[in-house]
Enzyme design. Structure first.
Site, PDB file in Angstrom:
ATOM      1  CB  THR A 120      26.330  57.953 108.886  1.00  0.00           C
ATOM      2  OG1 THR A 120      27.442  58.311 108.515  1.00  0.00           O
ATOM      3  CG2 THR A 120      25.748  57.757 107.478  1.00  0.00           C
ATOM      4  NE  ARG A 121      25.304  65.398 111.949  1.00  0.00           N
ATOM      5  CZ  ARG A 121      24.157  66.065 111.754  1.00  0.00           C
ATOM      6  NH1 ARG A 121      24.162  66.518 110.592  1.00  0.00           N
ATOM      7  NH2 ARG A 121      23.102  66.220 112.433  1.00  0.00           N
ATOM      8  CG  ASN A 122      31.789  58.904 106.275  1.00  0.00           C
ATOM      9  OD1 ASN A 122      31.626  58.668 105.141  1.00  0.00           O
ATOM     10  ND2 ASN A 122      33.076  58.654 106.596  1.00  0.00           N
ATOM     11  CE  LYS A 154      31.092  55.544 109.098  1.00  0.00           C
ATOM     12  NZ  LYS A 154      30.639  55.839 110.457  1.00  0.00           N
ATOM     13  CD  GLU A 183      31.102  64.078 124.120  1.00  0.00           C
ATOM     14  OE1 GLU A 183      32.333  63.929 124.789  1.00  0.00           O
ATOM     15  OE2 GLU A 183      30.336  64.602 124.819  1.00  0.00           O
ATOM     16  CG  ASP A 222      31.781  54.057 115.807  1.00  0.00           C
ATOM     17  OD1 ASP A 222      31.575  55.336 115.321  1.00  0.00           O
ATOM     18  OD2 ASP A 222      32.848  53.610 116.279  1.00  0.00           O
ATOM     19  CE  LYS A 277      34.776  50.338 101.650  1.00  0.00           C
ATOM     20  NZ  LYS A 277      34.943  51.787 101.850  1.00  0.00           N
ATOM     21  NE  ARG A 332      30.200  51.600 106.139  1.00  0.00           N
ATOM     22  CZ  ARG A 332      31.466  51.707 106.072  1.00  0.00           C
ATOM     23  NH1 ARG A 332      31.965  51.645 104.868  1.00  0.00           N
ATOM     24  NH2 ARG A 332      32.160  52.364 107.120  1.00  0.00           N
TER      25      ARG A 332
HETATM   26  P1  ITT Z   1      29.434  59.018 111.317  1.00  0.00           P
HETATM   27  O1  ITT Z   1      29.768  59.095 112.796  1.00  0.00           O
HETATM   28  O2  ITT Z   1      28.656  60.349 111.072  1.00  0.00           O
HETATM   29  O3  ITT Z   1      29.062  58.018 110.807  1.00  0.00           O
HETATM   30  P2  ITT Z   1      32.143  59.163 110.724  1.00  0.00           P
HETATM   31  O4  ITT Z   1      33.007  59.562 109.839  1.00  0.00           O
HETATM   32  O5  ITT Z   1      32.646  60.324 111.995  1.00  0.00           O
HETATM   33  O6  ITT Z   1      30.765  59.541 110.474  1.00  0.00           O
HETATM   34  P3  ITT Z   1      33.307  57.110 112.408  1.00  0.00           P
HETATM   35  O7  ITT Z   1      33.271  58.032 113.744  1.00  0.00           O
HETATM   36  O8  ITT Z   1      32.328  55.707 112.545  1.00  0.00           O
HETATM   37  O9  ITT Z   1      32.240  57.879 111.318  1.00  0.00           O
HETATM   38  O10 ITT Z   1      34.556  57.005 111.848  1.00  0.00           O
HETATM   39  C1  ITT Z   1      34.886  56.169 110.758  1.00  0.00           C
HETATM   40  C2  ITT Z   1      36.128  56.470 110.213  1.00  0.00           C
HETATM   41  O11 ITT Z   1      36.860  55.347 110.040  1.00  0.00           O
HETATM   42  C3  ITT Z   1      35.990  57.117 108.787  1.00  0.00           C
HETATM   43  O12 ITT Z   1      35.869  58.500 108.726  1.00  0.00           O
HETATM   44  C4  ITT Z   1      37.337  56.810 108.178  1.00  0.00           C
HETATM   45  O13 ITT Z   1      38.190  57.453 108.241  1.00  0.00           O
HETATM   46  C5  ITT Z   1      37.411  55.062 108.532  1.00  0.00           C
HETATM   47  N1  ITT Z   1      36.647  54.307 108.023  1.00  0.00           N
HETATM   48  C6  ITT Z   1      35.720  53.445 108.368  1.00  0.00           C
HETATM   49  N2  ITT Z   1      35.055  52.771 107.185  1.00  0.00           N
HETATM   50  C7  ITT Z   1      35.865  52.968 106.276  1.00  0.00           C
HETATM   51  C8  ITT Z   1      35.807  52.322 105.020  1.00  0.00           C
HETATM   52  O14 ITT Z   1      34.825  51.628 104.453  1.00  0.00           O
HETATM   53  N3  ITT Z   1      36.839  52.986 104.102  1.00  0.00           N
HETATM   54  C9  ITT Z   1      37.755  53.876 104.732  1.00  0.00           C
HETATM   55  N4  ITT Z   1      37.782  54.421 105.779  1.00  0.00           N
HETATM   56  C10 ITT Z   1      36.813  53.996 106.550  1.00  0.00           C
END
Ligand code: ITT
Length: 209
Positions: free
Chosen positions: A9-11, A14, A45, A74, A181, A187
């Site tokens: 993941t790049r988030n 997360k 993608e 995801d 959380k 998650r």
């Molecule tokens: P990766 O694909 O790199 O993991 P991403 O942010 O693009 O990062 P997703 O495509 O799974 O990941 O999109 C998830 C989105 O859903 C995230 O960017 C948030 O906007 C929302 N989301 C998911 N889980 C969340 C959480 O625990 N709290 C708040 N928003 C969340």
């Protein structure tokens, strides 16, 4: 020594939560995995129609590229009054760029005429694991029900957390710390299902490297 697990993941939000949910294993972030293999990992993608499909694609592509086991998440928010939107498009609801503020503003705008009693929704998460050497993988899902507030509350978390009120918590996810959380989030619930399985996979690891 067992192989590390790559969190695909790049988030950063997360990543912080996932690390806290799986302290038993040595994990590498995408950045750490890139440093280890000496190459940039290509963007995946996300073109599948389901959370599980996208999680599996991310785990497989990162695992195959790094030749290390990978776990991908995801996830997203489904709002009943919006027919399940933003769903798999949660990260790019207001357009590409992962702008949480713009996504939250669009969500509030779409719900302007929807009364509080009709703002039910849920976070959903699919966690997918893939081991390219053993050729095994599995996907686990979790969800957390709540409602979408009319104004943000709290400064923690990421994404839609300030607008997501959890009746179980009595607070928004942005008002809760990561530890709180992680007791009940989508998650955390996906990880609770995955953890015994993935720990069993790593417990079978032969000594290597
Ligand atoms: P990766 O694909 O790199 O993991 P991403 O942010 O693009 O990062 P997703 O495509 O799974 O990941 O999109 C998830 C989105 O859903 C995230 O960017 C948030 O906007 C929302 N989301 C998911 N889980 C969340 C959480 O625990 N709290 C708040 N928003 C969340």
């Amino acid at each position: 020594m067992t192989r590390p697990l790559v969190f695909a993941t790049r988030n950063q939000g997360k990543l912080v939560e996932l690390r806290a949910l799986l302290p038993e294993l040595e994990v590498l972030s995408i950045d750490e995995a890139e440093a280890r293999i000496g190459r940039a990992i290509p963007e995946v993608e996300e073109d599948r129609p389901t959370f599980a499909g996208n999680a599996e694609k991310k785990a497989r592509e990162v695992a195959d590229f790094t030749q290390l086991p990978a776990l991908a998440d995801d996830s997203g928010l489904e709002v009943d009054a919006l027919g399940g939107a933003p769903g798999v498009y949660s990260a790019r609801y207001a357009g590409h760029g992962h702008d949480d503020a713009a996504n939250n503003a669009k969500l509030l705008a779409e719900l302007t005429t929807v009364p509080a009693a009709e703002r039910a929704g849920r976070f959903r998460c699919a966690l997918a694991f893939w081991d390219p050497q053993a050729g095994i993988g599995h996907t686990f899902e979790g969800r957390c029900e709540g409602t979408i507030l009319e104004a943000p509350r709290g400064t923690g978390g990421f994404g839609y957390d300030p607008l997501f009120y959890s009746p179980e918590l009595g607070a928004t996810f942005a008002e809760a710390g990561v530890g709180t959380k992680n007791n009940l989030s989508h998650r955390a619930r996906a990880m609770a299902s995955m953890k015994p399985w993935v720990l069993a996979v790593f417990a079978r690891e032969p000594a290597s490297e």
